[in-house]
Design a protein around this motif. Structure first.
Motif, short mmCIF file in Angstrom:
data_model
loop_
_atom_site.label_atom_id
_atom_site.label_comp_id
_atom_site.label_asym_id
_atom_site.label_seq_id
_atom_site.Cartn_x
_atom_site.Cartn_y
_atom_site.Cartn_z
N TYR A 52 12.04 -26.53 23.00
CA TYR A 52 13.03 -25.45 22.93
C TYR A 52 14.13 -25.60 23.99
N CYS A 53 15.31 -25.04 23.69
CA CYS A 53 16.44 -25.13 24.62
C CYS A 53 16.14 -24.30 25.88
N PRO A 54 16.81 -24.63 26.97
CA PRO A 54 16.63 -23.84 28.19
C PRO A 54 17.00 -22.37 27.92
N GLY A 55 16.17 -21.47 28.41
CA GLY A 55 16.47 -20.05 28.27
C GLY A 55 16.07 -19.45 26.94
N CYS A 56 15.53 -20.28 26.06
CA CYS A 56 15.08 -19.77 24.75
C CYS A 56 13.74 -19.08 24.95
N THR A 57 13.56 -17.89 24.37
CA THR A 57 12.32 -17.16 24.61
C THR A 57 11.17 -17.56 23.67
N GLY A 71 11.94 -23.69 11.01
CA GLY A 71 12.81 -23.06 11.99
C GLY A 71 12.60 -23.82 13.29
N CYS A 72 13.14 -23.31 14.38
CA CYS A 72 12.98 -24.03 15.64
C CYS A 72 11.51 -24.19 16.02
N ALA A 73 10.66 -23.31 15.53
CA ALA A 73 9.24 -23.40 15.88
C ALA A 73 8.46 -24.29 14.92
N ASN A 77 12.63 -12.60 16.15
CA ASN A 77 13.94 -12.19 15.65
C ASN A 77 15.00 -12.49 16.71
N ASN A 78 15.75 -13.59 16.48
CA ASN A 78 16.83 -13.91 17.42
C ASN A 78 18.21 -13.71 16.80
N ALA A 79 18.24 -12.97 15.69
CA ALA A 79 19.50 -12.55 15.07
C ALA A 79 20.37 -13.72 14.61
N THR A 115 15.88 -14.53 22.13
CA THR A 115 17.23 -15.07 22.41
C THR A 115 17.43 -16.42 21.73
N CYS A 116 18.70 -16.74 21.52
CA CYS A 116 19.09 -18.09 21.14
C CYS A 116 20.36 -18.41 21.92
N PRO A 117 20.21 -18.66 23.24
CA PRO A 117 21.40 -18.83 24.08
C PRO A 117 22.36 -19.88 23.53
N VAL A 118 21.81 -20.98 23.01
CA VAL A 118 22.67 -22.07 22.54
C VAL A 118 23.60 -21.60 21.41
N ASN A 119 23.01 -20.98 20.41
CA ASN A 119 23.85 -20.59 19.26
C ASN A 119 24.57 -19.26 19.47
N TRP A 120 24.12 -18.49 20.43
CA TRP A 120 24.88 -17.29 20.79
C TRP A 120 26.07 -17.67 21.69
S1 SF4 Z 1 18.43 -23.28 18.91
FE1 SF4 Z 1 18.11 -21.23 19.68
S2 SF4 Z 1 16.12 -20.58 18.86
FE2 SF4 Z 1 16.26 -22.79 18.67
S3 SF4 Z 1 15.31 -23.59 20.51
FE3 SF4 Z 1 17.48 -23.50 20.91
S4 SF4 Z 1 17.77 -21.52 21.83
FE4 SF4 Z 1 15.76 -21.48 20.88
#
Ligand code: SF4
Ligand SMILES: Cc1ncc(C[n+]2csc(CCOP(=O)(O)OP(=O)(O)O)c2C)c(N)n1
Lengths: 356, 252
Positions: free
Chosen positions: B19-24, B52-54, B122-124, B213-218
């Motif tokens: 997962y990206c840094p800061g992703c919950t 999905g990312c998971a 739910n990361n919207a 959260t999805c810091p990267v795509n937000w």
């Molecule tokens: S893309 Fe968004 S949801 Fe997926 S791992 Fe990165 S931050 Fe998390």
């Protein structure tokens, strides 16, 4: 056990139980409803699971789960429902899970109709879902053959770790015929399901059921492993029946209900002094190419007969490899031909060949 | 998130999260894993991974796993649980997976009160495919497929899954949580524990929704993403228990 009169769909349900099926997930669609209706009544007596799903998509994914958990599982449907199941089927093939799928085919495309049809031949034999995979697919002709194949299908699915589809048409599903569901089937060695996700119980490494291979080299390796299975099926599972081919210039190629109608046509032709043979594919994947190699040199032409506008004919052409002229006769949309229509098609083909 | 205690649980493999840094997602994994360990159910648990990312979390959870097609995890879990009723079965799904393509499967799993536990993240947004609008995307939120911000006249209002599923009689336990600070992480873990306890007690369908959260795509730093979650997501997706067994029934 002696033969008893049973309706096709119910006999298939009972055969599944006899084949060890202990989980059924399905969704209503004509003309296969008697399969789930029967299993809803009978499966609990065998301690198995019956569940009506919210859709065919859900049903096939329930199969993925149950089969991944190591239980012999089956779903049944008819053409439009099988179309919806394709997503789950390719995942099942990719994850190398066994399962049995009964397809009581009806007319298409779209909502089509509810009468007997063989218009899903390509969907059944070409994978149907995405990716490099095939189903082991059988298209039996009568109820006894159907019942035997349904039972065997559970063994074969586990031996190959691949979905097995039994493609019949509405006529076989609906008709009553005497059948012995306890008839012996070949005894095979069934590999242990060391891959099933049943909880590790602290006794083994964890198991993962999966079809994802993000590394292209890993996916190529996986696909080649699957291909080796399909090659083995092609070598070992071709099934067919040859009838009267030694004495005939024309051999009809037909399967399922169409083969039965062709048998009646052959009798009429015989009375007219015209000898016609039958090459009846029982497995449609693998297509019985070996049968074509067995045809004597006295055979001068093939007539492909289908309840479609012509789908199996492509496989016939591949198997024939340009050797013999190939004719086609088909009815579709749920229309069943009279034997006389096939008689005419044979006579026309013989006439055409003489004129050449 | 530096004040969350990260000790290795036996319920996670040694594989590093992708997962990206800061992703919950990562914190949520840890919570689920710790609960599986603490309830001593890991060796009879079968998890179902989403698309999905998971998707690769079958490599992270240290138990038997099945990877499901997009949105179908509740159907796959149904198949497993119906044939292995004494095992513990959970799904882990994003909001594209659960609240869009998989709405039929989640609604009917709840409706049948399948005795499974659903972890809903739910990361919207659609994380894995690069930040497209999800059914849960907030009004005005910019995504790659709502470039001027989500307009409800065009794409409707964000779907509230916990509220919706709470109307279903078969849904036994539904709670929405967040992991934006240690206090909420503790609450979230309690919720996950209760959800799995419901399953252990055979009480039926349980789901914990995480606002995530999805810091990267937000397009935000990890800290800004957490602030945005608190300021925008939680007001629209209030935390709390949406459904639970009637009082008195609870402690049987
Ligand atoms: S893309 Fe968004 S949801 Fe997926 S791992 Fe990165 S931050 Fe998390
Ligand atoms: C049938 C199908 N459709 C689309 C996709 C592409 N896809 C992969 S992940 C994803 C969305 C995942 O978003 P979400 O469920 O919100 O999870 P996140 O990545 O945000 O954790 C989509 C649409 C797919 N794999 N399969």
């Amino acid at each position: 056990m002696a033969k008893v009169m049973m309706k096709g769909n119910e006999a298939m349900g009972l055969a599944a139980i006899k084949g060890g099926c202990r989980a059924f997930f399905g969704y209503p669609i004509t003309p296969q409803n008697e399969i789930p209706e029967y299993l809803a009544r009978v499966m609990p007596e065998y301690g198995g699971v019956f569940l009506q799903a919210e859709s065919e998509v859900a049903a096939i994914n329930m199969i993925y789960g149950a089969s991944g958990a190591g239980v012999r599982s089956m779903t049944s449907s008819s053409s439009p429902g099988i179309a919806l199941k394709q997503e789950g089927i390719t995942y099942i093939a990719g994850a190398e899970l066994p399962c049995v799928i009964i397809n009581v085919m009806r007319g298409g495309p779209g909502l089509g109709g509810i009468q007997p049809s063989q218009a899903d031949y390509k969907q059944v034999t070409r994978g149907g879902g995405n990716g490099d995979y095939y189903l082991l697919a059988f298209a039996p002709e009568n109820l006894q053959e159907t019942v035997n194949i349904v039972k065997e299908a559970f063994d074969l699915a586990e031996i190959y770790r691949n979905p097995v589809m039994i493609a019949v048409d509405g006529l076989i599903g609906q008709m009553m015929e005497p059948v012995d569901v306890d008839m012996e089937i070949p005894k095979r060695e069934i590999p242990e399901k060391t891959w099933a996700t049943t909880g590790t119980l602290g006794k083994r490494e964890r198991n993962v059921v999966n079809s994802l291979y993000l590394d292209p080299q890993a996916l190529e390796n996986h696909s080649l492993k699957l291909k080796a299975k399909y090659d083995l099926m092609r070598e070992k599972e071709q099934r067919y029946e040859l009838v009267n081919v030694d004495h005939s210039e024309i051999v009809i190629v037909a399967y399922g209900t169409m083969a039965r109608i062709c048998r009646s046509a052959m009798e009429i032709l015989n009375e007219k002094g015209i000898n016609v043979g039958l090459l009846r594919p029982i497995s449609i994947y693998p297509f019985p190419e070996k049968a074509f190699a067995e045809l004597p040199s006295t055979v001068k032409g093939l007539l492909t007969c289908e309840l479609s506008t012509g789908q199996m004919i492509d496989d016939v052409k591949i198997a024939n490899n340009g050797k013999l002229p190939i004719g086609f006769f088909g009815r579709t949309g749920g229309m069943l031909p009279e034997p006389e229509e096939i008689v005419d098609a044979v006579i026309k083909m013989i006439g055409g060949m003489k004129n050449e | 998130m530096s004040n969350v205690l990260f000790k290795r649980t036996e319920a996670l493999t040694s594989k590093e999260f992708s997962y990206c840094p800061g992703c919950t997602h990562g914190i949520i994994h840890r919570i689920v894993a710790e609960v599986l360990e603490e309830l001593n159910i890991l060796d009879r648990t079968i998890g179902v991974s989403p698309v999905g990312c998971a998707v690769m979390n079958y490599e992270y959870f240290n138990c038997d796993m099945q990877q499901a097609s997009h949105g179908r995890a509740p159907a796959v879990a149904t198949g497993i649980k119906r044939v292995l009723p004494n095992n513990i079965v959970f799904t882990y799904q994003g909001d594209g997976d659960l609240a869009s393509i998989g709405t039929a499967e989640i609604v009917h799993a709840a409706h049948r009160s399948e005795n499974i536990t659903v972890i809903f993240v739910n990361n919207a947004i659609y994380g894995m495919t690069g930040g497209q609008m999800a059914p849960t995307t907030l009004v005005g939120q910019k995504t790659t497929t709502s470039p001027t911000g989500r307009d409800p006249r065009h794409s409707g209002y964000p779907i509230k899954i916990s509220e919706m599923l709470a109307t279903i009689p078969g849904a036994t336990y539904i709670e929405r949580v967040s992991v934006h600070n240690p206090q909420n992480v503790r609450k979230a873990k309690q919720a996950v524990k209760r959800a799995f306890e419901m399953q252990i007690q055979g009480k039926g369908f349980s789901m914990v929704e995480f606002v995530s959260t999805c810091p990267v795509n937000w397009g935000k730093t990890p800290q800004d993403a957490l602030n945005w979650l608190v300021d925008n997501m939680i007001p629209y997706y209030p935390l709390g228990v949406y459904r639970q067994p009637e009082a008195g029934e609870k402690n049987e």
